[in-house]
Enzyme design. Structure first.
Site, short mmCIF file in Angstrom:
data_model
loop_
_atom_site.label_atom_id
_atom_site.label_comp_id
_atom_site.label_asym_id
_atom_site.label_seq_id
_atom_site.Cartn_x
_atom_site.Cartn_y
_atom_site.Cartn_z
N SER A 39 59.17 2.60 32.63
CA SER A 39 57.67 2.20 31.70
C SER A 39 56.80 2.43 33.38
CB SER A 39 57.60 0.75 30.85
OG SER A 39 56.76 1.32 30.39
N GLY A 43 55.46 0.00 39.43
CA GLY A 43 56.06 0.01 40.46
C GLY A 43 56.90 0.32 41.15
N THR A 118 59.36 9.59 39.40
CA THR A 118 58.98 10.80 38.54
C THR A 118 58.22 9.82 37.36
OG1 THR A 118 60.70 9.78 37.25
CG2 THR A 118 61.02 11.55 38.49
N HIS A 121 54.85 7.26 31.69
CA HIS A 121 54.32 7.94 30.98
C HIS A 121 55.14 8.67 30.31
CE1 HIS A 121 51.40 8.84 28.12
NE2 HIS A 121 50.19 7.51 28.19
N GLY A 474 49.50 36.26 3.89
CA GLY A 474 48.51 35.81 3.91
C GLY A 474 48.23 34.43 3.37
N LYS A 480 47.88 38.87 -1.93
CA LYS A 480 49.14 39.93 -1.64
C LYS A 480 49.88 40.48 -2.58
CE LYS A 480 50.62 35.99 0.54
NZ LYS A 480 49.48 34.94 -0.16
N SER A 548 54.38 33.02 4.15
CA SER A 548 54.55 33.16 6.09
C SER A 548 53.54 32.90 7.37
CB SER A 548 55.56 34.52 6.09
OG SER A 548 54.53 35.17 5.78
#
Length: 649
Positions: A39, A43, A118, A121, A474, A480, A548
């Site tokens: 986490s 350290g 690594t 967060h 649209g 349409k 869509s």
């Protein structure tokens, strides 16, 4: 030769011999790749910095710079802040967190090491997965003042998915709890209960203080109750998995090397196994068999090459091999399939939605892929399999994937290199997920494409028209369906064969089981796209009127069809005008909160980027708009007589 020259020559020879001996000794050492994870603020960077410092691998100028940086950015008062050795980004130093993956190399008399620091967060879980993908061991840090946190669980689970079988549970900051044995044992018990189902081969728990060096490279007087190894002692002696030595030969082809007419080789890096001249090999996708004629490198030909070596393989036969294919062992071939099950870690802020199209990239291959089914999501805390329709950022799930073309792969558990992949968003080119292939999915063996004598071209010729899809998109109320209806009437008057697929009408039948969530909207368009494709195959001009809202799905339908068969018509009516018209009273309900996931209100509409036709409707009649569509169809050779031999289907 003078005496002085003789002495200088002897010294030079001696130095060269010492260097050669040192290099030979280094080559004999085993290499351990490991990562630190856990986490935020547990350290991790400090621990790596302390390891480098205590093993005397920091030069004097680096130490001086570290001391200066510690005064400027450090969090330990007058003491050296070892985290700054690996927190190289300015943003990391300012925030006191790790953002990127930092790799460091160091060596001891017993072993060589590559360590990946690594991020802790949640936002940077993708970076943790990157570091874990090549690691043999993971150091999971836990702050002694806290219990096992959610991110610690997530990192441990991802480490297990990525094939890491050796864990060091480093209970850090033990100095802040007075070197308490009870605190240490409580955390160890919690972690072992949590990790019992993850399949780790070893879990070595070590109490330590990265800041002060307690138990980092040697025993600490402050931890007299602890009888196990220090961290470095364990890293030097932990047994490495020798399964790599027995894995079958896998050579992903990255480049077809043909500098002249007399040379044709296949370049790449051996993913696993070994190969020698004379060995029989198989081209994975085609099954063609050949033998290795040469193994060429810049420094000359090799008698044998193994995992990790970059080489060019020359075959005895002129077999067809291209980038994305693999040369493999004939007696242990990989899977070749276009459908498979996989574990997937999702990296994107936008959720994973089944039915959406992505780019799938393996070590050398790249194909279009679709998540056909999300089987379940894995709960990080309990490992329970939960039903889900989507995956959110950092979630893990099991999915079925269909690729446009077959790819060659192994199950991830048997071969990391050839069993992993990433998913890339087709619009942003961002990496949105990382996956581990579980196994191939087989279609029923009795299902084949049926050859038909009457094809699409025959049906189109019969109707004297060119089949196509005109896709009206649209907002709701943009007009349409009104425009599409008028266009169809005009086409019918010209004797053309048409059909309208309207969003509302389709939901009464084919899509009556779908709602209006983002997931259901994607499936709605996928089904309509497949129907439209069949209608084009029947030779029809298909007018599709659907909101869509997502670019990805409209592009997916475009790619289902042939060149020139899909025309996107953006019916552009401002939201305010659509809400004013409100022909079905839906806007009023949505604005009152009575309808959820309504496009334009609480669900997004993604504007077409390059439509074939952009219809701005304000101040214009339906007849004018329909005439523009009719002109588009005329310009594209859809609705008037044309030379059939000039276009292909």
């Amino acid at each position: 030769m003078s005496k002085l020259a003789h002495i200088e020559t002897s010294v030079a020879q001696s130095a060269a011999e010492e260097i050669s001996a040192y290099m030979a000794e280094q080559e004999k050492k085993s290499l351990l790749r490991f990562l630190t994870c856990g986490s935020v603020d547990d350290g991790k960077s400090t621990l790596i910095g302390r390891l480098l410092y205590d093993t005397k691998l920091i030069f004097e100028d680096q130490l001086a710079a570290l001391q200066n940086d510690s005064r400027k950015h450090g969090t330990n008062g007058e003491d050296i802040d070892f985290a700054l050795l690996v927190d190289g980004l300015e943003a990391e130093r300012e925030q006191g967190i790790t953002i990127d993956v930092a790799y460091r190399f160091f060596s001891t008399p017993k072993r060589k090491f590559i360590v990946a620091d690594t991020p802790g967060h949640e936002q940077y879980t993708r970076n943790m997965a990157t570091g874990a993908s090549t690691a043999d061991l993971a150091i999971v840090l836990v702050d002694a003042r806290q219990e096992i946190l959610r991110q610690t669980r997530r990192h441990s689970f991802i480490a297990s998915l990525l094939g890491i079988r050796n864990i060091v549970l480093a209970v850090n900051k033990i100095d802040l709890v007075d070197y308490s044995q009870d605190v240490f044992e409580t955390i160890v018990k919690q972690y072992q209960e949590f990790a019992s189902e993850l399949g780790f081969k070893t879990i070595q728990a070590i109490p330590l203080s990265a800041r002060f060096g307690d138990n980092v490279i040697g025993p600490s007087e402050n931890l007299g109750w602890y009888e196990g190894p220090s961290l470095l002692q364990h890293l030097e002696n932990v047994a490495l998995d020798d399964a790599d030595a027995t894995r079958p030969f896998r050579f992903p082809v990255q480049f077809v090397n043909r500098p002249n007419l007399d040379f044709r080789g296949f370049s790449g890096t051996i993913a696993s196994g070994t190969v020698s001249p004379g060995d029989e090999i198989v081209v994975a996708k085609s099954g063609k068999v050949s033998r290795v004629k040469r193994i060429a490198t810049w420094d000359g030909d090799l008698d044998q090459a193994g995992e990790g070596q970059a080489v060019t393989i020359v075959l005895e036969d002129e077999v067809e091999v291209s980038r994305g294919n693999m040369l493999v062992s004939p007696d242990n071939r990989p899977e070749v399939a276009d459908q498979f099950a996989a574990h997937l870690v999702w990296f994107s802020e936008a959720p994973l939605i089944p039915g959406r199209s992505y780019i799938l990239r393996t070590e050398t291959d790249q194909v279009t892929a679709t998540i056909t089914d999300l089987k379940y999501r894995v709960d990080i805390n309990s490992f329970a399999q939960e039903a889900a329709k989507s995956l959110d950022l950092n979630e893990v799930g099991v999915v079925n994937i269909s690729t446009q073309e077959a790819i060659a792969f192994d199950g991830y558990k048997s071969n990391r290199s050839t069993g992993s992949f990433i998913l890339i968003d087709r619009l942003t080119n961002a990496t949105v997920g990382a996956g581990m292939i579980d196994f191939a999915l087989r279609r029923a063996s009795n299902v084949h494409w049926q050859a038909l004598d009457v094809d699409k071209a025959s049906r189109a010729n019969q109707k004297d028209q060119k089949p196509a899809v005109v896709w009206f998109t649209g907002l709701s109320g943009s007009g349409k369906s009104t425009v599409a209806n008028l266009v169809e009437k005009r086409l019918a008057a010209l004797g053309k064969h048409t059909y309208i697929l309207d969003g509302d009408n389709v939901r009464h039948g084919l899509n009556r089981d779908l709602g209006f969530t983002e997931e259901d909207r994607v499936e709605n368009i996928r089904r309509v796209g497949e129907v439209a494709k069949l209608m084009v195959d029947a030779g029809l001009i298909v007018l599709v009127s659907f909101i869509s809202p997502f670019v990805a799905e409209r592009r997916m339908v475009r790619e289902l069809l042939g060149d020139g068969e899909f025309m996107e018509v953006y019916v552009d009516t401002p939201f305010e005008e659509c809400a004013r018209r409100d022909p079905k009273g839906l806007y009023a309900k949505a604005l009152r909160g009575e309808i959820k996931n309504f496009t334009g209100v609480d669900s997004p509409y993604e504007v077409p980027e390059n439509p074939e036709l952009h219809l701005k409707t304000v101040g214009r009649t339906t007849e004018e708009l329909a005439s523009e569509v009719e002109k588009l169809l005329t310009d594209r050779g859809i609705i008037f007589n044309f030379d059939h031999s000039s276009w292909s289907i």
